[in-house]
Design an enzyme around this catalytic site. Structure first.
Site, PDB file in Angstrom:
ATOM      1  N   SER A 162       3.177  44.872 -13.728  1.00  0.00           N
ATOM      2  CA  SER A 162       2.251  44.813 -12.586  1.00  0.00           C
ATOM      3  C   SER A 162       2.053  43.355 -12.174  1.00  0.00           C
ATOM      4  CB  SER A 162       0.912  45.438 -12.969  1.00  0.00           C
ATOM      5  OG  SER A 162       0.294  44.617 -13.953  1.00  0.00           O
TER       6      SER A 162
ATOM      7  N   ASP B 113       5.382  47.075 -10.488  1.00  0.00           N
ATOM      8  CA  ASP B 113       4.409  48.134 -10.207  1.00  0.00           C
ATOM      9  C   ASP B 113       3.399  47.630  -9.161  1.00  0.00           C
ATOM     10  OD1 ASP B 113       3.159  50.600 -10.598  1.00  0.00           O
ATOM     11  OD2 ASP B 113       1.895  49.848 -12.235  1.00  0.00           O
ATOM     12  N   HIS B 114       3.161  48.422  -8.127  1.00  0.00           N
ATOM     13  CA  HIS B 114       2.170  48.086  -7.088  1.00  0.00           C
ATOM     14  C   HIS B 114       2.316  46.668  -6.531  1.00  0.00           C
ATOM     15  CE1 HIS B 114      -0.086  51.782  -7.331  1.00  0.00           C
ATOM     16  NE2 HIS B 114       0.032  51.722  -8.643  1.00  0.00           N
TER      17      HIS B 114
ATOM     18  N   HIS C 112       1.972  58.621  -9.987  1.00  0.00           N
ATOM     19  CA  HIS C 112       1.152  57.554 -10.571  1.00  0.00           C
ATOM     20  C   HIS C 112      -0.036  58.186 -11.291  1.00  0.00           C
ATOM     21  CE1 HIS C 112       2.564  53.666  -8.667  1.00  0.00           C
ATOM     22  NE2 HIS C 112       3.418  54.561  -8.218  1.00  0.00           N
TER      23      HIS C 112
ATOM     24  N   ASP D   7       0.006  53.922 -18.091  1.00  0.00           N
ATOM     25  CA  ASP D   7      -0.513  52.621 -18.499  1.00  0.00           C
ATOM     26  C   ASP D   7      -1.743  52.799 -19.395  1.00  0.00           C
ATOM     27  OD1 ASP D   7      -1.261  50.002 -18.740  1.00  0.00           O
ATOM     28  OD2 ASP D   7      -1.787  49.690 -16.652  1.00  0.00           O
TER      29      ASP D   7
ATOM     30  N   ARG E  84      -3.036  51.509 -23.354  1.00  0.00           N
ATOM     31  CA  ARG E  84      -4.188  50.638 -23.605  1.00  0.00           C
ATOM     32  C   ARG E  84      -5.136  51.274 -24.618  1.00  0.00           C
ATOM     33  NH1 ARG E  84      -5.890  47.712 -18.138  1.00  0.00           N
ATOM     34  NH2 ARG E  84      -3.849  47.541 -17.193  1.00  0.00           N
TER      35      ARG E  84
HETATM   36  P1  13P Z   1      -2.697  55.532 -15.585  1.00  0.00           P
HETATM   37  O1  13P Z   1      -3.892  54.674 -15.321  1.00  0.00           O
HETATM   38  O2  13P Z   1      -3.013  56.976 -15.494  1.00  0.00           O
HETATM   39  O3  13P Z   1      -2.014  55.187 -16.848  1.00  0.00           O
HETATM   40  O4  13P Z   1      -1.645  55.254 -14.397  1.00  0.00           O
HETATM   41  C1  13P Z   1      -0.861  54.092 -14.394  1.00  0.00           C
HETATM   42  C2  13P Z   1      -0.125  53.897 -13.127  1.00  0.00           C
HETATM   43  O5  13P Z   1      -0.004  54.783 -12.301  1.00  0.00           O
HETATM   44  C3  13P Z   1       0.467  52.564 -12.887  1.00  0.00           C
HETATM   45  O6  13P Z   1       1.053  52.464 -11.631  1.00  0.00           O
END
Ligand code: 13P
Length: 318
Positions: A48, A81-82, A210, A255, A259
């Site tokens: 990210s 990501d994003h 996502h 993600d 964590r």
């Molecule tokens: P989560 O927060 O459900 O793990 O999603 C992560 C995500 O979509 C990262 O782009």
């Protein structure tokens, strides 16, 4: 071996989904590679914007390049990501990322298309593939009214036009999930009906889910028992992944669950060993636990055991 997500999606489409895991540090990188090799799965590493700026953007790149040497059998894509426009250009220029996500989903339909098209033209010229997003995740659970929350979901009637005009290689769709540990606070569940409509509009086109962490309740309980304060957390039912894969989902983003593993391991370790001030003992436990978590997730996604089949496809195409 680093490949594009496009190659992985061609092998997976309609059969299974590939886990896309966010990483931030060395311990996650080690656990990620181990877990995927233990379960013989192809995978996607997600980085990210926040992860790129956690230390220095080159640090994760260096770790992953080293992991490629340490684990030569692994087959994976490296994905931003994003991304916004600037981070997409930066990652394409790096020559390291095989895939970027441009997230202009907060813009109106035409602006989302225009921004995505710019990134697609730039990325494709350098052999990098592009994920875009239509519809919007995040905060979905905070909307009480059904019509308001429906407005956030991907509109299947817009999907074909979006893909044709933007030229994107895969599409992130909003089907009721949200990012983080607090999903489905209202009565919402995964909208497989909306997903089926999107697949009808885009047959054979790779879709992305996502916000797909499961937020296992036993994990949350262990964290809270070890001093955490995570209340009312809820996630996606992992038994729905295979159905989603049949409906065209080839990439599932995870993600938060990683964590939670990190939080549980470290909270429990320091509770059990208050005398400890060494980062390596919990780090070792975390790497092993994260590898186990990844392997288990790949079973649920159906990607476990697919590594050699993917390798054969890649070799015969080269
Ligand atoms: P989560 O927060 O459900 O793990 O999603 C992560 C995500 O979509 C990262 O782009």
């Amino acid at each position: 071996m680093i490949v594009t997500t496009k190659k992985l999606f061609e092998a997976a489409y309609g059969k299974y989904a590939i886990g896309a895991y966010n990483i931030n540090n060395l311990e996650q990188t080690m656990g990620l590679f181990r877990g995927n090799l233990d379960s013989q799965a192809p995978f996607i590493i997600q980085i990210s914007k926040g992860a790129r700026s956690y230390t220095h953007k080159l640090m994760l790149e260096g770790l992953i390049r080293s992991a490629e040497d340490v684990f030569p059998d692994a087959i994976f894509a490296v994905h931003l990501d994003h991304g916004d426009e600037q981070s997409c250009y930066d990652c394409v220029d790096s020559g390291f990322y095989s895939s970027v996500m441009i997230d202009a989903s907060h813009e109106d339909f035409d602006t989302n298309i225009a921004i995505t098209r710019r990134i697609v033209d730039y990325a494709h010229a350098k052999g990098v593939v592009v994920e875009a997003e239509l519809g919007q995740l995040g905060g979905v659970e905070e909307h009480v009214s059904v019509s308001e929350s429906d407005a956030k979901l991907t509109n299947p009637a817009q999907a074909l036009e979006f893909v044709e005009r933007s030229g994107c290689d895969s599409l992130a769709v909003a089907i009721g999930t949200s990012h983080g540990a607090y999903k489905f606070a209202g009565s919402q569940a995964l909208r497989l009906d909306v997903l089926a409509e999107i697949q009808k509009a885009l047959p054979g086109f790779p879709l992305v889910m996502h916000g797909s962490s499961s937020v296992p309740q036993e994990e949350v309980e262990r964290i809270n028992q070890a001093g955490g304060k995570i209340k009312g957390a809820k996630g996606v039912d992992a038994s729905q992944f295979k159905r989603a894969a049949q409906l065209g989902v080839t990439k599932v983003n995870i993600d938060t669950d990683g964590r939670l593993v990190w939080t549980r391991v470290h909270r429990e370790h320091f509770l059990d060993h208050p005398e400890n001030f060494d980062m390596r003992p919990p780090g070792k436990v975390f790497m092993a636990e994260y590898a186990k978590f990844i392997a288990d997730k790949n079973e649920k996604l159906g990607s476990a055991g697919q590594l050699e089949a993917v390798r054969k496809i890649l070799v015969s195409a080269s």
